[in-house]
Structures are given as structure tokens and as C-alpha cells.
Design a protein around this motif. Structure first.
Motif, PDB file in Angstrom:
ATOM      1  N   TYR A  22       0.813  -1.109   0.140  1.00 60.88           N
ATOM      2  CA  TYR A  22      -0.054   0.101   0.008  1.00 60.88           C
ATOM      3  C   TYR A  22       0.656   1.418  -0.041  1.00 60.88           C
ATOM      4  N   PHE A  90      -0.638   0.264  14.626  1.00 61.57           N
ATOM      5  CA  PHE A  90      -1.969   0.174  14.286  1.00 61.57           C
ATOM      6  C   PHE A  90      -2.547  -0.392  15.816  1.00 61.57           C
ATOM      7  N   TRP A 100      -3.019   7.547   6.727  1.00 65.52           N
ATOM      8  CA  TRP A 100      -2.699   6.836   5.567  1.00 65.52           C
ATOM      9  C   TRP A 100      -3.868   5.962   4.837  1.00 65.52           C
ATOM     10  N   LEU A 101      -4.444   5.261   6.125  1.00 65.38           N
ATOM     11  CA  LEU A 101      -5.861   4.515   5.522  1.00 65.38           C
ATOM     12  C   LEU A 101      -7.005   5.185   4.860  1.00 65.38           C
ATOM     13  N   ARG A 102      -6.768   6.559   5.287  1.00 66.73           N
ATOM     14  CA  ARG A 102      -7.653   7.494   4.756  1.00 66.73           C
ATOM     15  C   ARG A 102      -7.506   8.157   3.589  1.00 66.73           C
ATOM     16  N   GLN A 109      -1.901  -0.064  -4.388  1.00 71.31           N
ATOM     17  CA  GLN A 109      -2.655  -1.100  -3.546  1.00 71.31           C
ATOM     18  C   GLN A 109      -2.754  -2.339  -4.194  1.00 71.31           C
ATOM     19  N   VAL A 114      -4.771  -4.024   3.198  1.00 70.40           N
ATOM     20  CA  VAL A 114      -5.532  -2.877   3.461  1.00 70.40           C
ATOM     21  C   VAL A 114      -6.895  -2.883   3.932  1.00 70.40           C
ATOM     22  N   GLU A 115      -7.491  -3.625   3.194  1.00 70.51           N
ATOM     23  CA  GLU A 115      -8.981  -3.758   3.468  1.00 70.51           C
ATOM     24  C   GLU A 115      -9.250  -4.655   4.740  1.00 70.51           C
ATOM     25  N   ARG A 118      -8.351  -2.288   7.732  1.00 74.28           N
ATOM     26  CA  ARG A 118      -9.572  -1.447   7.740  1.00 74.28           C
ATOM     27  C   ARG A 118     -10.650  -2.137   8.740  1.00 74.28           C
ATOM     28  N   GLU A 121     -10.303  -1.921  12.418  1.00 74.15           N
ATOM     29  CA  GLU A 121     -10.084  -0.527  13.179  1.00 74.15           C
ATOM     30  C   GLU A 121     -10.978  -0.515  14.496  1.00 74.15           C
TER      31      GLU A 121
END
Length: 260
Positions: A22, A90, A100-102, A109, A114-115, A118, A121
Motif C-alpha cells: 500500500y 495500528f 494513511w488508510l484514509r 494497493q 489494507v481492506e 481497515r 479498526e
């Protein structure tokens, strides 16, 4: 610039024998208020092959660094975190990583990492530490840039953004969005204040670099009041979270298996 960044990411993978999972833009471009001379701040998460992890020396010690940092030039600042370092941060609800995730500026990617990250979270969200991160950022920038009768006006954004992020956490009990405009539209309801901030934002985006100018009292008053109020609010929070380590260990192992 996008082509240059893509090429640089490919070179990093080859040079360091890693796979990038990512890569995004961070900093003022991602926040929505770049200056005409803003550089590109690229941040990425990467993973090594399995044998790198199966050794007696832990990552982050000695030669087994858990960051990759390329030399910074006038246009490009690019660096990355190794996956287990990123997941440990995290676990601590690290605000820069969550930004970064936003980021809406995604350069690369791949894979499900990453998904899946998320989706976890809610297990790591801890408003106390996030509030103090943004509040301390606002206070430090305020002390450095905005206390005089004349100030560098563009520095207001580096105080307003963390203040609005704190107020978003207070209002919604969730990680705030990265974009300044979204924060401003949702959080600021007082018309005079919003008009002053929008006028500054238009000037900044148009390339007006703002030399020293008289301070804007309506913004200073808002900032000073909210810093004091949010300090007391942060002290009042008493939140605990479950240890998410098992879930994050599973994410690391699943990602390692998927990539290699």
C-alpha cells in the motif's frame, strides 16, 4: 509526478527485495491544502519474504531495519514501514497510520491487506491517545506560529486541522477523516469563523503564500477556547479496549501467505 512515484516504488521493491502492499500521499496534499511549493509525501507499507522473519534476529534490531527511507529531495519525500511495525502502531491507534488508510491519493494497493486492516479498526480505536495526539499537535503549532500580533497566516491550517479532528472524535467517537474541507464543513457551524477559514483556504490553494499578517481574532479566539476545552474533555475520558494482538497476528500471517 505520479509516474515518477510509481517508478520509485518499483525500484524500492527491487532494491530491498520486498513487496509493497500500500502506498499513499500524506501531508498537506492529502489534507487538502497544499502550497504551490509543497513536495510529495509518499508513505507505504511493505512486507519481506518469509525467511526474513524466520531468523534469530528480530526485525527492527541492527541491520534488520523496519523502515525504508529514501533520500529526500525538493520534490519527493518517500518512506515506508515494514508490516509488523505498521501493525504494532495500528494496535496503538497511531493517528498518522490511520490517516494513511484514509488518504484519497493512493499510488499503489495490492493484496487484501489494507481492506482486512481497515476491518479491524474498531478493535484498536482508542479515543484517548488519538485526542492527545491531535491536541498536542495543535498546541505545539499554536505556540510556534500563532501567538504574536502578526503571524504567518497559512500556519493556521496546522492548528485548525488537529483541533477539528479532536472535535470530530468528540462528536462521533471515531477516527476523523483526513480531508480538511470535510472536517470544516461538518464541525464549524459559526458563519463568521467558517467564512474566514474558507477565505484563507482559497488563498492558499490559489498559491498565495501569505507573508506575516495581522492575526485573525475570530480564528485565534476559537483555537484558544477549543484547546482549553478539549484538554478538559480528554482528561474526562476513561476508555479501555481489548487487546487486538491475536487478530493482528492473524492478519500478518495471512498476508505473508497470500503474498509469498
Amino acid at each position: 509526478m505520479n509516474e515518477i512515484i510509481q517508478q520509485k516504488l518499483m525500484e524500492i521493491e527491487k532494491k530491498h527485495e520486498v513487496k509493497i502492499l500500500y502506498a499513499v500521499e500524506s501531508g498537506s496534499r492529502a489534507w487538502g491544502f497544499p502550497s504551490k511549493d509543497s513536495d510529495w509525501d509518499v508513505r507505504f507499507i511493505y512486507i519481506h519474504p518469509p525467511e526474513w522473519y524466520l531468523s534469530i534476529d528480530p526485525q527492527g534490531i541492527g541491520a534488520k531495519r523496519d523502515v525504508i527511507e529514501e533520500p529526500i529531495n525538493d520534490l519527493l519525500d518517500i518512506s515506508g514501514w515494514e508490516i509488523t511495525k505498521a501493525l504494532r502502531l495500528f494496535r496503538k491507534n497511531n493517528p498518522p497510520l490511520l490517516e494513511w488508510l484514509r488518504s484519497e491519493i493512493v499510488y499503489y494497493q495490492k493484496y487484501a491487506f489494507v481492506e482486512n486492516m481497515r476491518s479491524l479498526e474498531s478493535e484498536v480505536f482508542y479515543p484517548n491517545s488519538m485526542l492527545y495526539h491531535y491536541l498536542n499537535m495543535a498546541k505545539n503549532n499554536y505556540r510556534e506560529y500563532l501567538r504574536g500580533s502578526e503571524v504567518k497566516i497559512k500556519k493556521y491550517f496546522y492548528v485548525l486541522r488537529p483541533i477539528l479532528a479532536c472535535k470530530w472524535i468528540e462528536k462521533y467517537n471515531e477516527t476523523p477523516p483526513i480531508g480538511f474541507h470535510e472536517l470544516l464543513e461538518d464541525i464549524v457551524t459559526e458563519s463568521e469563523l467558517k467564512n474566514e477559514v474558507n477565505q484563507l483556504l482559497r488563498r492558499k490553494l490559489a498559491g498565495d503564500e501569505f507573508d506575516m499578517e495581522p492575526r485573525i481574532d475570530v480564528i485565534n479566539n476559537f483555537v484558544e477556547h477549543e484547546m482549553d476545552r478539549l484538554e478538559e474533555y480528554a482528561k474526562s475520558l476513561n476508555v479501555t479496549v481489548k487487546d487486538p494482538t491475536d487478530s493482528l497476528d492473524g492478519l500478518f500471517r495471512d498476508t505473508l501467505q497470500e503474498v509469498y
